[in-house]
Design a protein around this motif. Structure first.
Motif, PDB file in Angstrom:
ATOM      1  N   UNK A   1     -20.032  77.709  49.599  1.00  0.00           N
ATOM      2  CA  UNK A   1     -19.356  78.079  51.225  1.00  0.00           C
ATOM      3  C   UNK A   1     -19.166  79.551  51.450  1.00  0.00           C
ATOM      4  N   UNK A   2     -19.205  79.965  52.741  1.00  0.00           N
ATOM      5  CA  UNK A   2     -19.409  81.449  52.837  1.00  0.00           C
ATOM      6  C   UNK A   2     -20.883  81.312  53.170  1.00  0.00           C
ATOM      7  N   UNK A   3     -21.772  80.536  53.246  1.00  0.00           N
ATOM      8  CA  UNK A   3     -22.904  80.400  53.407  1.00  0.00           C
ATOM      9  C   UNK A   3     -23.149  80.839  54.902  1.00  0.00           C
ATOM     10  N   UNK A   4     -24.026  81.205  56.047  1.00  0.00           N
ATOM     11  CA  UNK A   4     -24.115  80.900  57.078  1.00  0.00           C
ATOM     12  C   UNK A   4     -25.805  80.511  57.028  1.00  0.00           C
ATOM     13  N   UNK A   5     -25.219  78.871  57.679  1.00  0.00           N
ATOM     14  CA  UNK A   5     -27.044  78.167  57.928  1.00  0.00           C
ATOM     15  C   UNK A   5     -26.762  78.110  59.448  1.00  0.00           C
ATOM     16  N   UNK A   6     -28.155  77.433  60.051  1.00  0.00           N
ATOM     17  CA  UNK A   6     -28.537  77.291  61.060  1.00  0.00           C
ATOM     18  C   UNK A   6     -27.740  75.474  61.160  1.00  0.00           C
ATOM     19  N   UNK A   7     -27.794  74.800  62.716  1.00  0.00           N
ATOM     20  CA  UNK A   7     -27.042  73.695  62.973  1.00  0.00           C
ATOM     21  C   UNK A   7     -27.786  73.059  62.656  1.00  0.00           C
ATOM     22  N   UNK A   8     -26.829  71.967  60.907  1.00  0.00           N
ATOM     23  CA  UNK A   8     -27.602  71.319  60.621  1.00  0.00           C
ATOM     24  C   UNK A   8     -27.521  69.212  60.928  1.00  0.00           C
ATOM     25  N   UNK A   9     -28.804  68.999  61.201  1.00  0.00           N
ATOM     26  CA  UNK A   9     -28.233  67.314  61.712  1.00  0.00           C
ATOM     27  C   UNK A   9     -28.085  66.333  60.993  1.00  0.00           C
ATOM     28  N   UNK A  10     -27.773  66.472  59.586  1.00  0.00           N
ATOM     29  CA  UNK A  10     -27.457  65.650  58.383  1.00  0.00           C
ATOM     30  C   UNK A  10     -26.628  65.723  57.996  1.00  0.00           C
ATOM     31  N   UNK A  11     -25.791  65.032  56.970  1.00  0.00           N
ATOM     32  CA  UNK A  11     -24.093  65.559  56.578  1.00  0.00           C
ATOM     33  C   UNK A  11     -24.646  66.283  55.178  1.00  0.00           C
ATOM     34  N   UNK A  12     -22.933  67.495  55.367  1.00  0.00           N
ATOM     35  CA  UNK A  12     -23.187  67.566  54.794  1.00  0.00           C
ATOM     36  C   UNK A  12     -22.073  68.318  54.238  1.00  0.00           C
ATOM     37  N   UNK A  13     -22.045  69.055  53.159  1.00  0.00           N
ATOM     38  CA  UNK A  13     -21.120  69.010  51.691  1.00  0.00           C
ATOM     39  C   UNK A  13     -20.665  70.476  51.583  1.00  0.00           C
ATOM     40  N   UNK A  14     -19.814  71.454  51.982  1.00  0.00           N
ATOM     41  CA  UNK A  14     -19.263  72.001  51.532  1.00  0.00           C
ATOM     42  C   UNK A  14     -18.783  72.747  49.993  1.00  0.00           C
ATOM     43  N   UNK A  15     -19.565  73.129  48.828  1.00  0.00           N
ATOM     44  CA  UNK A  15     -18.162  72.824  48.112  1.00  0.00           C
ATOM     45  C   UNK A  15     -18.489  74.831  46.920  1.00  0.00           C
ATOM     46  N   UNK A  16     -17.361  75.207  46.777  1.00  0.00           N
ATOM     47  CA  UNK A  16     -17.611  76.723  46.030  1.00  0.00           C
ATOM     48  C   UNK A  16     -18.534  77.240  44.899  1.00  0.00           C
ATOM     49  N   UNK A  17     -19.175  76.206  44.598  1.00  0.00           N
ATOM     50  CA  UNK A  17     -20.640  76.382  43.349  1.00  0.00           C
ATOM     51  C   UNK A  17     -21.169  75.361  43.835  1.00  0.00           C
ATOM     52  N   UNK A  18     -22.852  75.464  44.333  1.00  0.00           N
ATOM     53  CA  UNK A  18     -23.589  74.472  44.092  1.00  0.00           C
ATOM     54  C   UNK A  18     -24.408  74.551  42.898  1.00  0.00           C
ATOM     55  N   UNK A  19     -24.362  75.573  42.215  1.00  0.00           N
ATOM     56  CA  UNK A  19     -25.325  74.799  41.025  1.00  0.00           C
ATOM     57  C   UNK A  19     -24.722  73.749  40.421  1.00  0.00           C
ATOM     58  N   UNK A  20     -22.403  74.137  39.548  1.00  0.00           N
ATOM     59  CA  UNK A  20     -22.376  73.660  39.018  1.00  0.00           C
ATOM     60  C   UNK A  20     -22.274  71.849  40.259  1.00  0.00           C
ATOM     61  N   UNK A  21     -22.482  72.073  41.597  1.00  0.00           N
ATOM     62  CA  UNK A  21     -22.635  70.571  41.998  1.00  0.00           C
ATOM     63  C   UNK A  21     -23.547  70.101  41.760  1.00  0.00           C
ATOM     64  N   UNK A  22     -24.699  70.878  41.266  1.00  0.00           N
ATOM     65  CA  UNK A  22     -26.247  70.091  41.405  1.00  0.00           C
ATOM     66  C   UNK A  22     -25.524  69.007  39.968  1.00  0.00           C
ATOM     67  N   UNK A  23     -24.963  69.359  39.120  1.00  0.00           N
ATOM     68  CA  UNK A  23     -24.615  69.042  37.742  1.00  0.00           C
ATOM     69  C   UNK A  23     -23.636  68.192  38.183  1.00  0.00           C
ATOM     70  N   UNK A  24     -23.259  67.869  39.012  1.00  0.00           N
ATOM     71  CA  UNK A  24     -21.860  66.827  39.356  1.00  0.00           C
ATOM     72  C   UNK A  24     -22.928  65.566  39.783  1.00  0.00           C
TER      73      UNK A  24
END
Length: 199
Positions: A95-118
């Motif tokens: 969340x809060x990161x600005x990225x270019x348009x992505x043409x594949x499915x995305x998920x926006x989470x508060x903490x990607x480091x923790x998301x990786x473990x999940x």
């Protein structure tokens, strides 16, 4: 045993990505993110089988979920383009990161480091239920070595992970590229141990 323990192989941690896990699809994986974070997932998710989960854009292949982690010196969001070129099927961003348009499915989470473990937990499946941690200033490697031999002599399958490397029940110590494995490497090692019935 000493001779066998001295057999060191200097290579990356390579274990099978399907360690004990049945096929899993993107909807199922992202559902786990929703349970943990109430993730923002724009649009409908296709029913795609996922073949790997990684935070290293160089390891991305077709069917991978790439998790962009913002570190102290390196920001994984800068490598989303590389991940897409390598065939990433989906991207997880913070969340809060600005990225270019992505043409594949995305998920926006508060903490990607923790998301990786999940995601790794869901993707790789079970890990051994009995884990022993050896802490302290000196003697950790020696103690873990002794424990491995005690468990093995008692007829139990045992593995070990330490600064000198890792080994499964065969006892062959394999060197790691770094002395302390990151979360991704650790989960893969533990899942491989579970697949080898080191429980």
């Amino acid at each position: 045993d000493r001779t066998r323990d001295k057999k060191m192989q200097n290579r990356d941690i390579k274990v099978s990505s399907d360690s004990g896990r049945n096929k899993i699809h993107l909807r199922e994986l992202f559902a786990e993110l929703n349970k943990r974070f109430d993730a923002v997932i724009p649009g409908d998710l296709p029913d795609i089988e996922i073949l790997d989960v990684t935070s290293d854009s160089r390891k991305v292949k077709f069917g991978s979920v790439f998790v962009a982690i913002k570190g102290v010196s390196v920001d994984g969001h800068r490598y989303i383009g590389n991940a897409l070129k390598n065939g990433a099927t989906a991207i997880v961003i913070q969340q809060g990161e600005i990225v270019d348009q992505i043409d594949v499915p995305i998920a926006i989470v508060p903490d990607t480091r923790e998301a990786l473990v999940v995601l790794l937990k869901s993707f790789l499946g079970k890990i051994p239920q009995k884990l022993f941690a050896v802490t302290g200033t000196n003697g950790k490697t020696t103690v873990s070595h002794i424990l491995w031999h005690i468990f093995t002599e008692a007829g139990e399958k045992a593995g070990r992970i330490g600064t000198l490397g890792y080994s499964f029940d065969d006892g062959v110590l394999q060197k790691m590229p770094i002395t302390t494995p990151d979360a991704e490497s650790l989960w893969r090692l533990l899942a491989e141990m579970n697949k080898r019935e080191i429980t």
